[in-house]
Design an enzyme around this catalytic site. Structure first.
Site, mmCIF file in Angstrom:
data_model
loop_
_atom_site.group_PDB
_atom_site.id
_atom_site.type_symbol
_atom_site.label_atom_id
_atom_site.label_comp_id
_atom_site.label_asym_id
_atom_site.label_seq_id
_atom_site.Cartn_x
_atom_site.Cartn_y
_atom_site.Cartn_z
ATOM 1 N N SER A 62 50.436 39.579 -9.987
ATOM 2 C CA SER A 62 50.128 38.158 -9.861
ATOM 3 C C SER A 62 51.393 37.368 -9.555
ATOM 4 C CB SER A 62 49.492 37.650 -11.164
ATOM 5 O OG SER A 62 49.055 36.322 -11.029
ATOM 6 N N ASP A 63 51.217 36.227 -8.885
ATOM 7 C CA ASP A 63 52.336 35.344 -8.598
ATOM 8 C C ASP A 63 51.832 33.906 -8.557
ATOM 9 O OD1 ASP A 63 55.303 35.510 -7.756
ATOM 10 O OD2 ASP A 63 54.462 34.038 -6.374
ATOM 11 N N THR A 64 52.675 32.964 -8.968
ATOM 12 C CA THR A 64 52.277 31.552 -9.042
ATOM 13 C C THR A 64 53.343 30.657 -8.425
ATOM 14 O OG1 THR A 64 51.075 31.975 -11.104
ATOM 15 C CG2 THR A 64 51.633 29.682 -10.629
ATOM 16 N N GLY B 48 48.156 33.757 -7.052
ATOM 17 C CA GLY B 48 47.632 34.892 -6.300
ATOM 18 C C GLY B 48 47.511 36.102 -7.195
#
Length: 195
Positions: free
Chosen positions: A73-75, A110
């Site tokens: 995950s990435d933000t 994501g």
């Protein structure tokens, strides 16, 4: 709590927030930090960027963890076509927060979930409504140190929550992991695996 043990779930993230969120639905996971450099091959929209980086993290861990279901995950925070990741230092955090003060902006998270040959990639976007914040409020918040290691220099689950009049979308996506959608995907993968 869900029994996701048959999936051999591995969270490809060093984020304590993501660990905490995933822990709300299951204890059946391990943490495997990818160590992947967050480098983009070219400029891309925020929604595309977070999916690309989530995929990079998940793929890096999947190489060393065959047989596991890997979740990356990435933000990032987005405003007026610009993206904001983690601040470099206190001054950079202050600059970001002054930019967001009194605005409606977005948090994009994501996710990439890999299981065998299956790859599920998506982005959840949350609208954030931040009231104008005073310089005194800003400095008091910066003094907490809680801006470090957070996209946009704030976490909606801490003292910065007092700066927001509302959010539209999945609260947990704004926090770093869209829990509802992740749960749905994992449940589907579990069913596909015959459990």
């Amino acid at each position: 709590m869900c029994d996701f043990a048959p999936l051999n779930l591995c969270l490809a993230s060093a984020s304590p927030r993501r660990r905490e969120i995933l822990g709300l639905i299951t204890r059946d996971f391990t943490v495997c930090v990818s160590g992947e450099d967050e480098v983009l091959p070219h400029q891309m929209p925020a929604e595309e960027m977070v999916q690309y980086l989530a995929r990079q993290k998940a793929q890096a861990v999947a190489k060393s963890r065959p047989g596991c279901t890997v979740l990356g995950s990435d933000t990032v925070v987005g405003l007026d076509g610009r993206t904001y990741g983690k601040p470099r230092d206190r001054d950079h955090a202050a600059e970001m927060l002054r930019t967001f003060s009194g605005t409606d902006h977005q948090v994009h998270t994501g996710v990439c979930i890999l299981r065998g040959q299956r790859e599920i990639v998506f982005c959840e976007t949350v609208q954030m409504h931040m009231r104008p914040i005073t310089e005194a409020e800003l400095q008091a918040y910066l003094d907490t140190g809680l801006w470090a290691d957070k996209a946009g220099a704030y976490g909606i689950n801490g003292p910065a929550a007092a700066f927001f009049t509302g959010i539209e979308g999945d609260f947990y996506a704004a926090f770093g992991l869209p829990l509802c959608r992740v749960y749905q995907v994992l449940t589907e993968l579990l069913a596909d695996a015959g459990h």
